[in-house]
Structure formats: structure tokens, C-alpha cells
Design a protein around this motif. Structure first.
Motif: not given
Length: 451
Positions: A214-219
Motif C-alpha cells: 500500500e505504501t509502494e502504491l502511494d509512491k
């Protein structure tokens, strides 16, 4: 009509110029060709380069005008507040017996004077004029090459920005698929934990993976938005407009096109044309300094009407105005200028040698650039194939690990490790994909076919 209206290139331009703020959320669907064409018409550097060609055309007209008749009109009006006094000896026929002084003060002038005049000057011979005329036309040609070079830079920037958007969008799709996959695994593992078939640590491991994706997707979402903004800047498109790319990487990078590109030997480079034109300009400057040893000849004609009067109202009487006309020829012959022209000629000859050296170096650099760009693209394509295979293998390993875990013959840790390996393989793949795309643009530039 669909919710997202497709605009042609002309429509996009009209919208940017005339649309009201209520259309700010309209989506412009663009292809690579449309993006490049729009940039060539709206990018600030491209517009300035076009304006410079207009300025160079005007400079040719300015140089031509110097050889045409130069006509100037004059008008003057003078009120002699104190008429100058001249002195004559108080003797002879002009002697004034009533004046005890040995000199007589005499005023030569009237209270009011005025004049009208027209002067026409025509250059008959000036070697610098003809050289300057050719230099202006050569400068116009240089401005065209400068415009082409600027357009190439704009195309390069737009293509790289366009490919960055496509890569980020594909990364986003893959990240969303990974998120759905991990979320499904998390729900399955949590259900097994509630039924007593899995441990809490198994749930926590999957939760960590889910949080990470999810963090990677935000980035990736942020990178996608930034790359779109950069593309709009390169295109000269107002930032408030939304854009959507209607092509895929596969559409723009077909194997047969890549193969043809690698076999291309290249064409002319505008940088060489720029150097050659600069060489011509220096050669003309050398010729201009040389012809300045020759004389210059000008013809001139002046027509005047002069009037005078003791009273302001009598100044304008026709009887007080008289005509004067002059026709002349002037010859300017340079004799000695302290060797200034000689030194300028020496500088010109040195500049010619310098540009010739630059042309030799540029020719070598172009060959090296083409070889390097071709080699880099070939290496990046091989790396891309390897990373694509690694990603496929990592996907296969993950699927096997998950099936084993679901069947109860594998551990949760194997699934987590397989997922980490898969994400690393995906990152490596998209990094290799981006490098290959940039190398493709660099090779097009090196070959002189960046269009």
C-alpha cells in the motif's frame, strides 16, 4: 459520446486558448505523436525558436534597406534673443564720426529665422553592404538550424516524459494487482487463524506485506501524477488540464521497429549544419574586414527653404523665403587605422581554424555517440529480457508457494519470501524497461531521426 471526450490536436489547442475554468477537469486523450506535435507548437523554447526565425527574416530586410535611398527631413526655428555682435574698424568709408571708439559694433542677424530641408543620400558603392547582405541571409539559415535543434530537444524531452508516464502507469496497474493478491492472501490467512489453522505470526507477516504494498502504491501514484505534470510542462500544456495516454508501451515499441532502429546507420545531424553555417558567417566576417580597405562612395542631394524676419509675423511672408539646393558626391578612402582591420582579419582566420577543428571533433563524437547509443540499447534490451524472465519465474515461484501454503504443505514464510522476491523482480523489470526506452530515444537522437 463517452464521458471522456477525445480531442484532436487542433481541438486541444483551442481549448487551451479559449476554454473557461469550468472545463478544467476535461480529460485530453493524447498519443505520443499528438503530444510531440502539441509541444512543437506550444513549448516556450520552440515558440521562441520560431520567433527567432522571424527576427532573422527581418534582419535581412534591414540589411537590404541600407542600400536603398535614405531620406531625412528637417525643420528648425530660431528666436535670436541676443543677436551676436561683430566689430569693424571705425575708419575708412565705414567710419562714424559721432562714435569716439576706434571700433564699430555691428549686428549680423535678424530676430527670427526658420528653415525646411530634405536630404537624400544614396549609397553607390560599399563593399561591406554586399557582404552584410549575404551574412544576413546566412544568419537566417542559422536560425532555421537553431530552430530544428531546439525542436529536437523538445521532442527528446517530450518522448522521455511520455515514456515515464507509461512506465509509471504500468507499475501502478501491477502494484494494484499485487495489492489485490496480498489482500486476498491476508483475508485467507486471517480466516485460517480464526479457525485455528494458522498462527498469529502468519497473519502479521502478511499484514506487513500488505502495508508495504500500500505504501509502494502511494509512491507510484505520486510518481505518476508528477510524471504527468512534467509531461504537461514539456508540452506547454496548462497544468490544470488532465491528460490520459491512449497508447501502450507495446504500441510504441514493436520488435520490428527496434530491429530497424538498430540497423539504421544514421542521417545528417543539425549540430554539424550549425557549425558549418557558423563557419560561413566567420568567412563572411573575414571578407567584410577585407573589403573595408576599399573606398566607399555616396551621393547626396539637399533641398532647402530658409526664411527670416525681424517680426514673428513677417517671418512667414513668402518674400522672405529663399531656396537652396545642393548635389554632392562623397568618397571615403581608408588610409590608416592603426592595423585594426588587419588584427580583425587575423582573428577571423583563427576562428575559422577553431571551427574546422570543432567540426572534426563533432564528426568523431557523433560516430562515438551512435555506437554508444546503439550498444547501450542492445545491452538494455538484453537486460530487459533477463528481468522479464526473472519476473515470470518469480511469479511462478510465488504461485507455487501460495498453492503449497493453501494445501497445507508449505509455510507462510515461504509465501512472504516469494512475494518479496516477486516485488524485487518487478522493480528490476520496470527499471530495465525505463532504461531501454530512454536508450531508444537516445539512439534516435544520435541517428538524427528524432521525429
Amino acid at each position: 459520446m463517452s464521458l471522456k471526450t477525445r480531442f484532436s490536436l487542433l481541438g486541444a489547442i483551442l481549448i487551451c486558448l479559449f476554454s473557461r475554468p469550468t472545463y478544467a477537469q476535461e480529460v485530453l486523450e493524447l498519443t505520443l505523436e499528438e503530444s510531440v506535435q502539441y509541444a512543437l507548437e506550444n513549448n516556450a523554447d520552440a515558440k521562441n525558436a520560431l520567433l527567432e526565425t522571424f527576427a532573422s527574416k527581418a534582419s535581412v530586410g534591414e540589411q537590404v534597406a541600407q542600400g536603398l535611398p535614405q531620406i531625412n527631413g528637417t525643420f528648425d526655428f530660431t528666436k535670436n534673443v541676443a543677436i551676436p555682435v561683430m566689430f569693424l574698424p571705425n575708419e575708412g568709408p565705414f567710419a562714424d564720426p559721432d562714435n569716439p571708439s576706434d571700433v564699430l559694433p555691428v549686428q549680423f542677424g535678424v530676430n527670427y529665422q526658420s528653415g525646411l530641408g530634405v536630404t537624400v543620400t544614396q549609397m553607390i558603392f560599399d563593399g561591406s553592404y554586399f557582404v552584410g547582405l549575404k551574412a544576413a541571409r546566412t544568419y537566417r539559415l542559422l536560425s532555421e538550424f537553431d530552430k530544428e535543434k531546439t525542436e529536437n530537444d523538445v521532442i527528446e524531452s517530450v518522448k522521455k516524459a511520455f515514456f515515464t508516464v507509461l512506465v509509471n502507469e504500468e507499475r501502478k496497474e501491477l502494484a494494484e494487482a499485487n495489492q489485490a493478491r496480498i489482500d486476498s492472501l491476508y483475508r485467507e490467512t486471517e480466516a485460517l487463524y480464526e479457525e485455528g489453522f494458522a498462527e498469529k505470526i502468519d497473519v502479521s507477516r502478511i499484514k506487513v506485506q500488505l502495508n508495504n504494498i500500500e505504501t509502494e502504491l502511494d509512491k507510484i501514484n505520486a510518481a505518476t501524477m508528477i510524471s504527468k505534470q512534467l509531461l504537461k510542462v514539456q508540452m506547454g500544456l496548462p497544468l490544470e488540464y488532465e491528460i490520459e495516454i491512449t497508447q501502450t508501451l507495446r504500441d510504441l515499441n514493436k520488435p520490428e521497429e527496434i530491429s530497424s532502429l538498430l540497423q539504421n546507420n544514421g542521417y545528417r545531424r543539425v549540430e554539424m549544419d550549425q557549425l558549418k553555417t557558423n563557419w560561413e558567417l566567420v568567412k563572411l566576417d573575414l571578407k567584410n574586414n577585407t573589403v573595408q580597405y576599399l573606398p566607399s562612395i555616396d551621393a547626396n542631394f539637399t533641398y532647402q527653404r530658409n526664411g527670416a524676419g525681424q517680426q514673428f509675423n513677417t517671418l512667414w511672408d513668402g518674400d522672405n523665403w529663399f531656396t537652396g539646393a545642393f548635389l554632392g558626391l562623397s568618397l571615403k578612402l581608408p588610409i590608416f587605422d592603426g592595423l585594426a582591420k588587419s588584427k580583425r582579419i587575423q582573428q577571423n582566420r583563427i576562428q575559422l581554424e577553431q571551427i574546422e577543428n570543432q567540426m572534426v571533433m563533432l564528426d568523431d563524437n557523433i560516430e562515438v555517440e551512435r555506437f554508444q547509443a546503439r550498444t547501450t540499447l542492445q545491452n538494455n534490451l538484453r537486460t530487459l529480457d533477463v528481468q522479464r524472465e526473472n519476473m515470470e519465474l518469480a511469479t511462478e515461484v510465488y504461485n507455487i508457494a501460495r498453492i503449497k501454503y493453501q494445501e497445507g504443505v508449505g509455510s507462510n514464510l515461504e509465501v512472504v519470501e516469494a512475494d518479496s522476491d516477486l516485488k524485487e523482480a518487478e522493480i528490476n523489470y520496470y527499471s530495465a524497461l525505463y532504461d531501454a526506452l530512454i536508450a531508444k530515444v537516445d539512439l534516435e537522437k544520435a541517428l538524427g531521426i528524432l521525429r
